[in-house]
Design an enzyme around this catalytic site. Sequence first.
Site, PDB file in Angstrom:
ATOM      1  CE  LYS A 162      -2.344  -1.043   3.795  1.00 49.79           C
ATOM      2  NZ  LYS A 162      -1.779  -2.347   4.190  1.00 49.79           N
ATOM      3  NE  ARG A 168      -4.192  -1.278   9.411  1.00 46.23           N
ATOM      4  CZ  ARG A 168      -3.081  -0.579   9.205  1.00 46.23           C
ATOM      5  NH1 ARG A 168      -3.116   0.520   8.488  1.00 46.23           N
ATOM      6  NH2 ARG A 168      -1.930  -0.969   9.697  1.00 46.23           N
ATOM      7  NE  ARG A 180       7.502  -2.795   5.713  1.00 45.50           N
ATOM      8  CZ  ARG A 180       6.184  -2.555   5.831  1.00 45.50           C
ATOM      9  NH1 ARG A 180       5.496  -2.104   4.802  1.00 45.50           N
ATOM     10  NH2 ARG A 180       5.570  -2.775   6.960  1.00 45.50           N
ATOM     11  NE  ARG A 222       6.504  -0.495   9.810  1.00 46.01           N
ATOM     12  CZ  ARG A 222       5.319  -0.405   9.191  1.00 46.01           C
ATOM     13  NH1 ARG A 222       5.239   0.164   7.995  1.00 46.01           N
ATOM     14  NH2 ARG A 222       4.232  -0.870   9.747  1.00 46.01           N
ATOM     15  NE  ARG A 274       2.013  -4.878  11.024  1.00 48.09           N
ATOM     16  CZ  ARG A 274       3.027  -4.654  10.189  1.00 48.09           C
ATOM     17  NH1 ARG A 274       4.189  -5.259  10.368  1.00 48.09           N
ATOM     18  NH2 ARG A 274       2.882  -3.835   9.176  1.00 48.09           N
TER      19      ARG A 274
HETATM   20  P1  AMP Z   1       1.121   0.696   8.820  1.00 50.40           P
HETATM   21  O1  AMP Z   1       2.335   1.513   8.551  1.00 50.40           O
HETATM   22  O2  AMP Z   1      -0.069   1.110   7.986  1.00 50.40           O
HETATM   23  O3  AMP Z   1       1.384  -0.781   8.755  1.00 50.40           O
HETATM   24  O4  AMP Z   1       0.676   1.010  10.334  1.00 50.40           O
HETATM   25  C1  AMP Z   1       1.537   0.731  11.409  1.00 50.40           C
HETATM   26  C2  AMP Z   1       0.753   0.671  12.703  1.00 50.40           C
HETATM   27  O5  AMP Z   1       0.096   1.933  12.958  1.00 50.40           O
HETATM   28  C3  AMP Z   1      -0.373  -0.357  12.716  1.00 50.40           C
HETATM   29  O6  AMP Z   1       0.072  -1.665  13.034  1.00 50.40           O
HETATM   30  C4  AMP Z   1      -1.269   0.223  13.829  1.00 50.40           C
HETATM   31  O7  AMP Z   1      -0.717   0.014  15.112  1.00 50.40           O
HETATM   32  C5  AMP Z   1      -1.178   1.724  13.549  1.00 50.40           C
HETATM   33  N1  AMP Z   1      -2.212   2.146  12.562  1.00 50.40           N
HETATM   34  C6  AMP Z   1      -2.008   2.707  11.342  1.00 50.40           C
HETATM   35  N2  AMP Z   1      -3.169   2.988  10.737  1.00 50.40           N
HETATM   36  C7  AMP Z   1      -4.139   2.584  11.582  1.00 50.40           C
HETATM   37  C8  AMP Z   1      -5.558   2.585  11.520  1.00 50.40           C
HETATM   38  N3  AMP Z   1      -6.210   3.058  10.453  1.00 50.40           N
HETATM   39  N4  AMP Z   1      -6.241   2.082  12.582  1.00 50.40           N
HETATM   40  C9  AMP Z   1      -5.611   1.616  13.680  1.00 50.40           C
HETATM   41  N5  AMP Z   1      -4.278   1.579  13.793  1.00 50.40           N
HETATM   42  C10 AMP Z   1      -3.533   2.055  12.768  1.00 50.40           C
END
Ligand code: AMP
Length: 214
Positions: free
Chosen positions: A13, A87, A126, A159, A170
């Site tokens: 994404k 999400r 990654r 990360r 996740r």
């Molecule tokens: P990402 O970089 O999109 O994988 O997001 C990393 C982390 O940020 C996720 O594992 C969640 O802990 C938090 N996060 C990001 N976007 C959301 C969302 N829309 N709802 C809830 N938690 C989020």
Amino acid sequence: MKIVLIGPPGVGKGTQAILIAEEFGMEHFSTGDIFREILKGSSELSLKLERYVNKGELVPDDIVFETVKETISKDESTGWVLDGYPRNKDQAELLDSFLKSENGSLDYAICLKSNKDVLIERLSSRRVCSNCGAIYNLQMNPPKEKNTCDECGETLIQRKDDVRETVEKRILIFLREFTPLYKYYCDQGIIREVNSDDSVGEVFGRVKDILSNG
Ligand code: AMP
């Protein structure tokens, strides 16, 4: 154009959102990037977020939505692509009601799809730049010099939530939330599915085609 990108962690994404924003001259907002930036400082919010983000758990909807609302309200451009939000169905509804209050609506929900083994492999290999956030993959898209960002020369890091046990968690959380969210956008007729197992360029070709031709 207003677009959300949905799909499992590791499906690409972030990478596709950057390409879409460049190609179509739009803003790109990533809730994950915003949270990681907040986590670099120390504030009441960063202490709250730490409990969720580093462990791969979802941040509560009200906190995420405040962040999203603040970000898109400040935006004066004509379009954006949101990566990492929504999400779940509740988050999608919150976004819709906010857009409606501003006389706007989403144009597309692009759903990127890939199989679980590919996702685990991609996430484990990654690496991201600690400075500019550029994304690499040690197998598919390695940096020219080991552990060093091609763009700005800073060190690449893994990360905290990309370690294998957290990755599995996740993906499970994603699977739990995804079906109602997918159905919500199907019912609106704005979902577009894209197979994301192939190279970044091939996947982007499919995305570009959808955004150019509907
Ligand atoms: P990402 O970089 O999109 O994988 O997001 C990393 C982390 O940020 C996720 O594992 C969640 O802990 C938090 N996060 C990001 N976007 C959301 C969302 N829309 N709802 C809830 N938690 C989020």
